[in-house]
Design an enzyme around this catalytic site. Structure first.
Site, PDB file in Angstrom:
ATOM      1  N   ARG A   1     -14.931  12.354  13.229  1.00  0.00           N
ATOM      2  CA  ARG A   1     -15.647  11.128  12.895  1.00  0.00           C
ATOM      3  C   ARG A   1     -16.274  10.455  14.107  1.00  0.00           C
ATOM      4  O   ARG A   1     -17.387   9.937  14.029  1.00  0.00           O
ATOM      5  CB  ARG A   1     -14.689  10.152  12.201  1.00  0.00           C
ATOM      6  CG  ARG A   1     -14.276  10.610  10.827  1.00  0.00           C
ATOM      7  CD  ARG A   1     -13.249   9.694  10.207  1.00  0.00           C
ATOM      8  NE  ARG A   1     -13.023  10.083   8.820  1.00  0.00           N
ATOM      9  CZ  ARG A   1     -12.162   9.468   8.008  1.00  0.00           C
ATOM     10  NH1 ARG A   1     -11.452   8.438   8.463  1.00  0.00           N
ATOM     11  NH2 ARG A   1     -12.000   9.869   6.762  1.00  0.00           N
TER      12      ARG A   1
ATOM     13  N   ALA B   1       2.200   3.012   2.421  1.00  0.00           N
ATOM     14  CA  ALA B   1       3.372   2.951   3.295  1.00  0.00           C
ATOM     15  C   ALA B   1       4.406   1.975   2.751  1.00  0.00           C
ATOM     16  O   ALA B   1       5.600   2.299   2.648  1.00  0.00           O
ATOM     17  CB  ALA B   1       2.954   2.571   4.713  1.00  0.00           C
TER      18      ALA B   1
ATOM     19  N   GLY C   1       0.839  -1.194   0.000  1.00  0.00           N
ATOM     20  CA  GLY C   1       0.000   0.000   0.000  1.00  0.00           C
ATOM     21  C   GLY C   1       0.868   1.236   0.000  1.00  0.00           C
ATOM     22  O   GLY C   1       2.057   1.201  -0.340  1.00  0.00           O
TER      23      GLY C   1
ATOM     24  N   GLU D   1      -0.770   2.135   8.794  1.00  0.00           N
ATOM     25  CA  GLU D   1      -1.839   1.721   9.704  1.00  0.00           C
ATOM     26  C   GLU D   1      -1.418   0.556  10.594  1.00  0.00           C
ATOM     27  O   GLU D   1      -2.033   0.321  11.636  1.00  0.00           O
ATOM     28  CB  GLU D   1      -3.087   1.343   8.901  1.00  0.00           C
ATOM     29  CG  GLU D   1      -4.326   1.167   9.746  1.00  0.00           C
ATOM     30  CD  GLU D   1      -5.569   0.815   8.941  1.00  0.00           C
ATOM     31  OE1 GLU D   1      -6.632   0.600   9.552  1.00  0.00           O
ATOM     32  OE2 GLU D   1      -5.483   0.752   7.688  1.00  0.00           O
TER      33      GLU D   1
END
Length: 673
Positions: A352, A61, A59, A451
């Protein structure tokens, strides 16, 4: 908090020695990163060619790190379980990427982005890492523009920005609703350039199943991985001087989430079992803007970008009897724009966690909309009528067209004519493997990015910060810190016959054989779905001590049944997706217990992690900074009296606390009113 005679708290976990980040330099925060880069040892180009790094995940990263380290001259082995690096889950990100460019001249700065991120995370993130993230954010945009990423531009050709929740400036760069895809293509192009140059060796359709850790005590080092070729079933050994995990988050522990179906925790969980501390596992993000659950048949949920909250207005009927009506027939005075009412300063752009919890509240009151699923309606309206009236349909289509098209294809409803329906869903995980300022875990030589680590977002991630962190770690942070580790050298050569390698390979083979030999009656998916129901009910948007204790018992019983009654079809030495899923769900069953233990020990509400026992008079989250201003870093332990083995489960995990000190930002209760 109760402790028994054996030193177990709640009869479940132990407290260990404190942990600290020893890598961040002293001095003013704005000088720390510059100083750390200078102090980190260098590796000359001739020596880089002799050094190898394994990177798991492609991804933003992982792809960015592999491209950058390959460009620097290291030999990189890049692994992904997809058929192409372009299919990494970063591709699904929609709304944008933050950077402190202040192109709108609206008061943004590195300090403002730093402050917004720490505050948005409810003061549970590490100041040093967050400031560095804000500091390098501007470089990311320049890098991506140079790669040809087609960011949205204003009429005059300048890069455009929009706002996201939890901030009052416009700092989010975007490419319609496809920002993650465009950024990933940029990183992929850079990666493939190094593949062609011979510095990066690419392994697609390979899944890491174990990390190889050589040595004992202070001499322990991560030296490679055991991976399964998902096409042939072959178990492979790959050795290196350092290992980087960039394998994403673990939101699929809830079964229903916005994550890709293949997203899992196995890479980081296997590292955790080998000694890498897992930090803040209960910190998971519930995203407020997702297409609601439509029935029991679903296997995943679909994200609708938070960017829609720039122009869409969120509301529900004031009266329950109106919930069955066509929303266009509900008069303006009978609509409750509840976010605008409760939080007038931020309105629909609250963070959020707050937007998600308030959506749950109005639905729990019986004012939800859409079909009844289970025992109530799970939906609120996201209405663009005002925006279409103010801007025109063409302008709205230019900004959000692909998102509207996606919603129409999934729901069969036209959002240009009738309001969208949205409801919170599991999206991102702020918890992950504990890392220091250098992004190194508690296993020397094992680095964790994006993440997969815990470092930047605290108890709640602000929108458009995931892409920022992934690219910051991959392009700018890891390449400057891993060289300090590699420059130290002194690593003994390893071969496939080395004891640590043989042991790691045997663990993988035994686990595979055990899963195939159970031959029970229940499918892997049935266990996964039941685990997800437990996690959502007791460790979701609202938790309580009673519910979490119940969840831990339920998960332990479910895990025991899994290891005696799961049915895994097929064989080991071939393509076998049933076997793949079984291994991932086995790890989710252990992670789920640790998440509930972490939530149980944290007797406060922070971010989206709402403890029913800890709330203000008006129902907002109530932190307890005197007790819980720390990172909870959990150490794995095997069951008492047992050797760690296949299906042995977990012993009492050990809690290590990293105290959070706030020198540059005032610690206070959040308010978005």
């Amino acid at each position: 908090m109760t402790e028994n005679s054996s030193g177990l708290v709640h009869g479940i976990y132990r407290e260990g020695e404190p942990i600290a980040d020893t890598k961040a330099p002293a001095g003013p925060i704005e000088q720390k990163w510059t100083r750390r880069k200078f102090e980190a040892s260098l590796v000359n180009p001739a020596n880089r060619r002799k050094m190898s790094v394994i990177i798991v995940g492609t991804g933003l990263a992982g792809g960015a790190a592999a491209a950058t380290l390959g460009e620097a001259g290291y030999h990189v082995k890049s692994f992904c379980f997809q058929d192409s690096p372009r299919r990494a889950h970063s591709i699904a990100a929609q709304g944008g990427i933050n950077a402190a460019k202040n192109y709108k001249e609206d008061g943004d700065s590195v300090q403002r982005l730093f402050y917004d991120t720490v505050k948005g995370g409810d003061y549970r993130s590490r100041e040093t890492n967050v400031y560095r993230l804000a500091e390098v954010s501007a470089n990311i945009i320049d890098q991506c523009v140079a790669q040809g990423v087609p960011f949205a531009r204003e009429y005059g050709g300048l890069l455009d920005n929009r706002s996201f929740g939890g901030v009052q400036v416009s700092r989010t760069f975007y490419a319609r609703g496809q920002t993650g895809q465009q950024l990933l293509i940029g990183a992929y192009q850079a990666l493939e350039r190094q593949v062609a140059a011979g510095t990066v060796e690419q392994f697609t359709r390979h899944e890491m199943l174990e990390v190889i850790v050589d040595g004992e005590g202070a001499q322990r080092r991560a030296r490679g991985i055991i991976a399964r070729n998902l096409v042939s079933g072959e178990i492979e050994t790959h050795l290196a001087d350092a290992v980087v995990l960039a394998s994403g988050g673990y939101g699929n522990v809830f079964f229903l989430s916005t994550n890709a179906m293949g997203s899992n925790v196995t890479a980081t969980w296997r590292a955790h079992r080998k000694g890498a501390h897992f930090a803040n596992p209960c910190y998971t993000q519930i995203h407020p803007t997702c297409i609601p659950v439509s029935g029991e048949h679903q296997s995943k949920l679909t994200l609708m970008s938070e960017s829609l909250r720039n122009d869409g207005r969120i509301w529900v009927p004031k009266n329950r009897e109106d919930c069955d009506k066509d929303p266009r027939d509900i008069a303006e005075e009978d609509r409750d724009y509840y976010l605008e009412r409760i939080y007038p300063s931020f309105g629909n752009l609250v963070p959020r966690d707050i937007a998600s919890r308030q959506a749950k509240n109005v639905c729990d009151e019986g004012r939800g909309v859409g079909p009844v699923v289970g025992d109530f309606r799970r939906g609120v309206y996201l209405d663009f009528a005002d925006a279409i009236s103010r801007l025109g349909e063409d302008a709205v289509r230019n900004k959000y067209g692909n998102l509207f098209d996606m919603y129409a294809r999934i729901t069969g409803e036209d959002p240009y004519q009738t309001p969208m329906r949205i409801y919170p869903a599991v999206h991102y995980t702020m918890g992950g493997l504990w890392v220091d300022y250098d992004l190194e875990s508690t296993i020397p030589g094992l680095f964790v990015t994006g993440e997969a680590n815990f470092s930047d977002h605290g108890a709640n991630r602000l929108g458009a910060s995931a892409l920022m962190q992934g690219l910051a770690d991959g392009y700018f942070v890891l390449p400057n810190t891993i060289r300090d580790y590699l420059a130290a050298g002194g690593l003994e050569p390893l071969t496939e016959d080395s004891p640590a390698v043989v042991a790691a390979r045997r663990e993988v083979e035994e686990r595979t054989e055990r899963l195939l030999a159970i031959n029970g009656q229940r499918s892997v998916d049935s266990f996964h779905r039941e685990l997800g129901n437990i996690m959502w009910e007791y460790c979701g948007m609202e938790r309580s001590e009673e519910g979490l204790m119940k969840a831990i018992d339920l998960i332990r019983g479910l895990r025991a049944e899994f290891w005696r009654n799961v049915r895994v079809l097929g064989a080991a030495d071939t393509l076998n997706q049933s076997l793949e899923k079984a291994g991932r769900v086995a790890d989710f069953l252990e992670l789920g217990e640790l998440m509930c233990i972490d939530a149980l020990h944290r007797r406060e509400s922070c971010g989206g992690h709402f403890r029913a026992e800890s709330q203000t008079e008006d129902g907002e989250a109530l932190r307890h900074d005197d007790e819980f201003a720390y990172v909870a870093a959990w150490e794995f332990s095997s069951p008492d009296g047992e050797q760690e083995g296949v299906g042995a489960g977990m012993g009492a995990p050990v809690l290590h606390k990293e105290d959070l000190t706030y020198e540059f930002i005032e610690l206070k209760q959040r308010s978005y009113k």
